[in-house]
Design an enzyme around this catalytic site. Structure first.
Site, PDB file in Angstrom:
ATOM      1  N   TYR A 143     -59.439 -10.788 -16.008  1.00 56.06           N
ATOM      2  CA  TYR A 143     -57.987 -11.030 -15.973  1.00 56.06           C
ATOM      3  C   TYR A 143     -57.408 -10.963 -17.382  1.00 56.06           C
ATOM      4  O   TYR A 143     -56.477 -10.204 -17.652  1.00 56.06           O
ATOM      5  CB  TYR A 143     -57.742 -12.405 -15.354  1.00 56.06           C
ATOM      6  CG  TYR A 143     -56.282 -12.762 -15.174  1.00 56.06           C
ATOM      7  CD1 TYR A 143     -55.503 -12.140 -14.209  1.00 56.06           C
ATOM      8  CD2 TYR A 143     -55.687 -13.750 -15.959  1.00 56.06           C
ATOM      9  CE1 TYR A 143     -54.163 -12.483 -14.026  1.00 56.06           C
ATOM     10  CE2 TYR A 143     -54.357 -14.102 -15.794  1.00 56.06           C
ATOM     11  CZ  TYR A 143     -53.598 -13.462 -14.823  1.00 56.06           C
ATOM     12  OH  TYR A 143     -52.274 -13.801 -14.659  1.00 56.06           O
ATOM     13  N   GLU A 145     -58.609  -9.821 -20.331  1.00 59.87           N
ATOM     14  CA  GLU A 145     -58.732  -8.539 -21.027  1.00 59.87           C
ATOM     15  C   GLU A 145     -57.959  -7.447 -20.287  1.00 59.87           C
ATOM     16  O   GLU A 145     -57.405  -6.541 -20.910  1.00 59.87           O
ATOM     17  CB  GLU A 145     -60.195  -8.134 -21.203  1.00 59.87           C
ATOM     18  CG  GLU A 145     -61.021  -9.112 -22.057  1.00 59.87           C
ATOM     19  CD  GLU A 145     -60.680  -9.074 -23.551  1.00 59.87           C
ATOM     20  OE1 GLU A 145     -59.627  -8.539 -23.940  1.00 59.87           O
ATOM     21  OE2 GLU A 145     -61.497  -9.598 -24.332  1.00 59.87           O
ATOM     22  N   GLY A 146     -57.942  -7.536 -18.957  1.00 58.17           N
ATOM     23  CA  GLY A 146     -57.142  -6.581 -18.182  1.00 58.17           C
ATOM     24  C   GLY A 146     -55.686  -6.633 -18.624  1.00 58.17           C
ATOM     25  O   GLY A 146     -55.044  -5.604 -18.854  1.00 58.17           O
TER      26      GLY A 146
HETATM   27  P1  NAD Z   1     -49.640 -13.707  -6.631  1.00 59.62           P
HETATM   28  O1  NAD Z   1     -51.102 -13.591  -6.422  1.00 59.62           O
HETATM   29  O2  NAD Z   1     -48.858 -14.547  -5.674  1.00 59.62           O
HETATM   30  O3  NAD Z   1     -48.941 -12.275  -6.658  1.00 59.62           O
HETATM   31  C1  NAD Z   1     -49.594 -11.093  -7.013  1.00 59.62           C
HETATM   32  C2  NAD Z   1     -49.156 -10.018  -6.033  1.00 59.62           C
HETATM   33  O4  NAD Z   1     -49.743  -8.766  -6.398  1.00 59.62           O
HETATM   34  C3  NAD Z   1     -49.609 -10.306  -4.592  1.00 59.62           C
HETATM   35  O5  NAD Z   1     -48.547 -10.070  -3.712  1.00 59.62           O
HETATM   36  C4  NAD Z   1     -50.753  -9.317  -4.387  1.00 59.62           C
HETATM   37  O6  NAD Z   1     -50.954  -8.994  -3.017  1.00 59.62           O
HETATM   38  C5  NAD Z   1     -50.294  -8.159  -5.238  1.00 59.62           C
HETATM   39  N1  NAD Z   1     -51.385  -7.279  -5.679  1.00 59.62           N
HETATM   40  C6  NAD Z   1     -52.571  -7.643  -6.250  1.00 59.62           C
HETATM   41  N2  NAD Z   1     -53.300  -6.558  -6.532  1.00 59.62           N
HETATM   42  C7  NAD Z   1     -52.555  -5.470  -6.148  1.00 59.62           C
HETATM   43  C8  NAD Z   1     -52.779  -4.079  -6.168  1.00 59.62           C
HETATM   44  N3  NAD Z   1     -53.915  -3.564  -6.652  1.00 59.62           N
HETATM   45  N4  NAD Z   1     -51.814  -3.257  -5.674  1.00 59.62           N
HETATM   46  C9  NAD Z   1     -50.652  -3.765  -5.174  1.00 59.62           C
HETATM   47  N5  NAD Z   1     -50.400  -5.092  -5.119  1.00 59.62           N
HETATM   48  C10 NAD Z   1     -51.343  -5.931  -5.613  1.00 59.62           C
HETATM   49  O7  NAD Z   1     -49.434 -14.224  -8.125  1.00 59.62           O
HETATM   50  P2  NAD Z   1     -48.119 -14.605  -8.922  1.00 59.62           P
HETATM   51  O8  NAD Z   1     -48.293 -15.970  -9.434  1.00 59.62           O
HETATM   52  O9  NAD Z   1     -46.911 -14.273  -8.151  1.00 59.62           O
HETATM   53  O10 NAD Z   1     -48.253 -13.619 -10.181  1.00 59.62           O
HETATM   54  C11 NAD Z   1     -47.451 -12.458 -10.311  1.00 59.62           C
HETATM   55  C12 NAD Z   1     -47.715 -11.830 -11.664  1.00 59.62           C
HETATM   56  O11 NAD Z   1     -47.394 -12.751 -12.720  1.00 59.62           O
HETATM   57  C13 NAD Z   1     -49.166 -11.403 -11.880  1.00 59.62           C
HETATM   58  O12 NAD Z   1     -49.192 -10.188 -12.582  1.00 59.62           O
HETATM   59  C14 NAD Z   1     -49.722 -12.510 -12.748  1.00 59.62           C
HETATM   60  O13 NAD Z   1     -50.780 -12.062 -13.541  1.00 59.62           O
HETATM   61  C15 NAD Z   1     -48.517 -12.905 -13.566  1.00 59.62           C
HETATM   62  N6  NAD Z   1     -48.616 -14.310 -14.042  1.00 59.62           N
HETATM   63  C16 NAD Z   1     -48.418 -15.352 -13.201  1.00 59.62           C
HETATM   64  C17 NAD Z   1     -48.539 -16.652 -13.702  1.00 59.62           C
HETATM   65  C18 NAD Z   1     -48.301 -17.859 -12.837  1.00 59.62           C
HETATM   66  O14 NAD Z   1     -48.445 -18.976 -13.323  1.00 59.62           O
HETATM   67  N7  NAD Z   1     -47.898 -17.746 -11.595  1.00 59.62           N
HETATM   68  C19 NAD Z   1     -48.895 -16.866 -15.026  1.00 59.62           C
HETATM   69  C20 NAD Z   1     -49.116 -15.772 -15.850  1.00 59.62           C
HETATM   70  C21 NAD Z   1     -48.960 -14.491 -15.342  1.00 59.62           C
END
Ligand code: NAD
Ligand code: UDP
Length: 323
Positions: A143, A145-146
């Site tokens: 996560y 490093e990605g």
């Molecule tokens: P979440 O898991 O609810 O949402 C991620 C969404 O991406 C999901 O709907 C999932 O089905 C979709 N997804 C995953 N892999 C996919 C793929 N290969 N192709 C298409 N869709 C894909 O998480 P979230 O909390 O809503 O996070 C959203 C974004 O914000 C992410 O990129 C996450 O890294 C970033 N983020 C969130 C937080 C947090 O605290 N919630 C903190 C830092 C970063």
């Protein structure tokens, strides 16, 4: 404007879809439903300006849009460690595909990055110019490093191809529409407290996080996407600087739920960062952004959402079956 939101059926993405649709935009919500749910966006499906596409960002796709918010990526450690290779592919190949689209159609693109790029930080609070302290071979690195490569790609497409890019570094965000079994601390504690279970505090609970309510974060997303400035392509921290230990968070959840709670201590996951708190000077000066919802208030709204689901488990089951 026509706006693409990848990961739009997830927790943050579905809030962003709702806000941008309500502001009169045309929304394309793209999701592979790994952790996202149709239920999060079902109320928008009847709107002719809203389109839902089941697609995986690791595969190319041709769309014509004005702006792209690239959120697709599982965010909970439990979910991103389920298939770590896929997590890397999602951040790397997914971001390349979305940047390719932005380049082809001249769209502006914003990448959802994370405070995890700071790893287990030795600078506190974290400013955007801190390079971080990330284990490149640990369980969290798929996560961390990605996302770091996703940031690199944003900067290189900007420098090399002139793509109009933005990078938001999101700190721990919570609110309604998180999954009940998400595995992140706020949803875990609330669901446990509502069920009368012991709260699972990992380690001694002295590690800290800073928790931002989702509506505040969404405001930060939209401001960053629509602000012009010479250094706008560089990362911007968006988070609530209020810093809490996990023991303090457990007490805050008890207050929000209105019940006494008991805590049980479980083993601390490997590489779990000891402290995390954003320096938000850049968001304040560049975007005029400040968080407005304190933890106690945000927790109450989140408890109201989970209370309905914990009390009506059949609702939750039928929703997961239809996803
Ligand atoms: P979440 O898991 O609810 O949402 C991620 C969404 O991406 C999901 O709907 C999932 O089905 C979709 N997804 C995953 N892999 C996919 C793929 N290969 N192709 C298409 N869709 C894909 O998480 P979230 O909390 O809503 O996070 C959203 C974004 O914000 C992410 O990129 C996450 O890294 C970033 N983020 C969130 C937080 C947090 O605290 N919630 C903190 C830092 C970063
Ligand atoms: N945590 C906890 N109990 C839980 C889930 C998480 O004590 O049931 C801790 C975890 O060890 C970490 C903090 O809460 O120190 C935040 O974890 P989360 O998974 O929510 O986010 P991240 O570690 O990615 O910041």
């Amino acid at each position: 404007m026509r706006i693409l939101i990848t990961g739009g059926a997830g927790f943050i993405g579905s809030h962003l879809c709702e806000r941008l649709l309500n502001e009169g935009n045309e929304i394309i919500c793209l999701d592979n439903f790994f952790t996202g749910r149709r239920e999060n966006v079902i109320h928008m499906l009847g709107d002719p300006r809203f389109e839902l596409i089941r697609h995986d960002v690791t595969e190319p796709i041709l769309l014509e849009v004005d702006q792209i918010y690239n959120l697709a990526c599982p965010a909970s450690p439990v979910h991103y460690q389920f298939n770590p290779v896929k997590t890397v592919k999602t951040s790397v190949m997914g971001t390349i595909n979305m940047l390719g689209m932005a380049k082809r159609v001249g769209a502006r693109i914003l990448q959802a990055s994370t405070s995890e790029v700071y790893g287990d930080p030795q600078v506190h609070p974290q400013t955007e110019d801190y390079f971080g302290n990330v284990n490149p071979i640990g369980l969290r690195s798929c996560y961390d490093e990605g996302k770091r490569v996703a940031e690199t790609l944003m900067m290189d497409y900007n420098r090399q191809n002139g793509v109009d890019t933005r990078i938001i570094r999101i700190f721990n965000t919570y609110g309604p529409k998180m999954l009940e079994n998400d595995g992140r601390v706020v949803s875990n504690f609330i669901v446990q407290a509502l069920r009368g279970d012991d709260l699972t505090v990992y380690g001694d609970g002295s590690q800290t996080r800073s928790f931002c309510y989702v509506d505040d974060l969404v405001e930060g997303f939209i401001r960053l996407m629509n602000t012009e400035a010479d250094d706008i392509h560089l990362p911007v921290n968006v988070g609530n600087p209020g810093e809490f230990t996990m023991n303090e968070l457990a007490d805050e959840v008890a207050k929000a739920v209105g019940r006494d709670i008991k805590v049980k201590h479980l083993e601390l996951p490997k590489d779990d960062p000891k402290q995390r708190k954003p320096d938000i000077t850049r968001a304040q000066t560049l975007l005029g952004w400040n968080p407005t919802i304190p933890l106690a208030e945000g927790l109450k709204k989140t408890v109201a959402y989970f209370a309905e689901r914990v009390e009506n488990p059949s609702k939750q089951r039928s929703e997961s079956v239809s996803k």
